[in-house]
Design an enzyme around this catalytic site. Structure first.
Site, short mmCIF file in Angstrom:
data_model
loop_
_atom_site.label_atom_id
_atom_site.label_comp_id
_atom_site.label_asym_id
_atom_site.label_seq_id
_atom_site.Cartn_x
_atom_site.Cartn_y
_atom_site.Cartn_z
N LYS A 174 14.35 12.62 -0.61
CA LYS A 174 13.89 14.01 -0.64
C LYS A 174 15.06 14.98 -0.79
O LYS A 174 14.91 16.05 -1.38
CB LYS A 174 13.05 14.33 0.61
CG LYS A 174 11.72 13.62 0.54
CD LYS A 174 10.74 14.04 1.60
CE LYS A 174 9.40 13.36 1.34
NZ LYS A 174 8.46 13.49 2.43
N LYS A 222 6.05 4.88 -5.77
CA LYS A 222 4.85 5.07 -4.93
C LYS A 222 3.97 6.19 -5.47
O LYS A 222 4.47 7.18 -6.00
CB LYS A 222 5.32 5.30 -3.49
CG LYS A 222 4.78 6.51 -2.79
CD LYS A 222 5.21 6.59 -1.35
CE LYS A 222 5.07 8.04 -0.89
NZ LYS A 222 5.38 8.31 0.47
N LYS A 244 1.61 12.34 -3.09
CA LYS A 244 0.79 13.56 -3.12
C LYS A 244 1.42 14.63 -4.01
O LYS A 244 0.74 15.45 -4.59
CB LYS A 244 0.75 14.17 -1.72
CG LYS A 244 -0.11 13.46 -0.73
CD LYS A 244 -0.30 14.38 0.48
CE LYS A 244 -0.80 13.64 1.68
NZ LYS A 244 0.28 13.32 2.61
P1 AMP Z 1 2.01 10.99 4.02
O1 AMP Z 1 1.37 11.27 2.72
O2 AMP Z 1 3.49 10.77 3.86
O3 AMP Z 1 1.63 11.90 5.12
O4 AMP Z 1 1.46 9.58 4.44
C1 AMP Z 1 0.25 9.36 5.10
C2 AMP Z 1 -0.02 7.89 5.20
O5 AMP Z 1 -0.34 7.37 3.89
C3 AMP Z 1 1.20 7.08 5.69
O6 AMP Z 1 0.73 6.06 6.55
C4 AMP Z 1 1.75 6.50 4.43
O7 AMP Z 1 2.43 5.28 4.67
C5 AMP Z 1 0.50 6.26 3.58
N1 AMP Z 1 0.80 6.31 2.13
C6 AMP Z 1 1.23 7.39 1.43
N2 AMP Z 1 1.38 7.07 0.12
C7 AMP Z 1 1.04 5.76 0.00
C8 AMP Z 1 1.00 4.84 -1.10
N3 AMP Z 1 1.31 5.21 -2.34
N4 AMP Z 1 0.58 3.58 -0.86
C9 AMP Z 1 0.25 3.18 0.40
N5 AMP Z 1 0.27 4.00 1.47
C10 AMP Z 1 0.67 5.27 1.29
#
Ligand code: AMP
Length: 327
Positions: A111, A193, A196
């Site tokens: 980041k 990955k 969002k």
């Molecule tokens: P975040 O979007 O960083 O708040 O992540 C929320 C949850 O979604 C966390 O447990 C991440 O590990 C999971 N996560 C986010 N992106 C992915 C992805 N591309 N594949 C699998 N898990 C994900």
């Protein structure tokens, strides 16, 4: 009953990566565990975000999580910024986290490279706030995707360090990763990955995408050379689509391979799109019902924060006493 904790940050819109990597396990665990989940808005301001977007994402995400089954009779779902103990414990834990440990976090490095103009201290201390989130609730298990594994390991290190310095205070948490779907790749660049906030939104399927958008994204998904539908490291595009299909249908990758043994990429991509769309459209219906009920959401935000604060306060008071604050 053991406690389970997890959180998602409303930086952007929920994706099927979030769903398969975390939310699916979060929902499945509500029957057997005391589940506590957070929309982690404090984490969202480590990057530059418009206040109106943050507010909207927060309410969208909260409503979608309820629509996906995280209802008040099943779990405690609350908004992080409404529970001040998170920031307070994070400060204490900052003093039990070594600079070198935080500096090693790959998400911090990634980041920082992505936004060199905004490498703020919050971005650096983010995993410590995440440790505070988990430790406040005495969580034994934390359902997350693989991208959060390093942060979870740090939370364990911090908990151990605090417990050893004083006496057992925090439960040392364990990560729970899905067998299929722990890392969903972008449809455009499957080795990265699905995120969002990716620059190319065509690589990401959002939980609120409409059917045409979902189908278009899957039709355009990058596949690999050859025409075989097999799960293999040298076929990251097809393997990623197989993972998504398998996670949504419950079929094994072997079953998926034999279902599409004719090696027709177009037919396979269409089938993945249809499967994802049918799941998402159903979830969206329930989502719209909840999202439009402003009074229900307002009541839930307030009552869930009260319940969370009640639990969090007990742990925080314990930690404050241990370090020597007059409480
Ligand atoms: P975040 O979007 O960083 O708040 O992540 C929320 C949850 O979604 C966390 O447990 C991440 O590990 C999971 N996560 C986010 N992106 C992915 C992805 N591309 N594949 C699998 N898990 C994900």
């Amino acid at each position: 009953m053991e406690t389970v904790y997890s959180a998602l940050k409303p930086t952007g819109k929920l994706t099927i990566g979030n769903y398969l990597g975390a939310i699916k396990n979060m929902t499945a665990m509500t029957d057997e565990y005391n589940c506590i989940y957070t929309v982690a808005d404090l984490h969202s301001i480590t990057v530059t975000i418009e206040p109106s977007a943050l507010r909207e994402n927060t309410l969208d995400m909260f409503s979608m999580l309820v629509a996906l089954g995280l209802t008040p009779d099943k779990c405690l779902l609350f908004l992080q910024s409404r529970v001040p103990m998170h920031s307070e414990l994070a400060w204490i834990l900052d003093c039990f986290t070594m600079f070198g440990e935080a500096r090693r976090m790959t998400q911090f490095k990634d980041k920082s490279l992505k936004a060199p103009e905004n490498v703020n201290v919050g971005l650096f201390a983010y995993p410590v706030l995440m440790a505070a989130d988990i430790l406040l609730y005495g969580a034994k298990y934390v359902p997350i995707g693989k991208d959060q594994q390093q942060h979870l390991e740090l939370a364990r290190t911090i908990a151990d360090r605090f417990n050893n310095r004083y006496s057992p205070t925090f439960v040392v948490p364990e990560g729970v990763y899905p067998k299929v779907g722990a890392k969903i790749g972008s449809l455009i660049d499957p080795t990265a990955k699905m995120g969002k906030t990716d620059e190319n939104a065509d690589g990401t399927v959002f939980m609120l995408d409409d059917k045409d958008t979902i189908m278009r994204k899957f039709k355009r998904a990058v596949t690999d050379s050859g025409s075989e539908i097999v799960f293999s490291p040298d076929k990251p595009g097809i393997s990623n689509l197989m993972t998504i299909y398998s996670a949504f249908t419950g079929k094994t990758t072997d079953e998926v391979a034999s279902e599409f043994s004719d090696g027709n990429y177009a037919r396979f991509k269409l089938a993945v799109g249809e499967t994802v769309a049918s799941f998402l459209l159903k979830a969206q219906e329930e989502y719209r019902r909840i999202r439009s009920d402003k009074a229900y959401i307002a009541e839930l935000l307030s009552s869930s924060a009260d319940k969370a604060a009640h639990i969090a306060y007990k742990t925080l008071a314990k930690a404050k006493r241990k370090v020597g604050f007059v409480v």
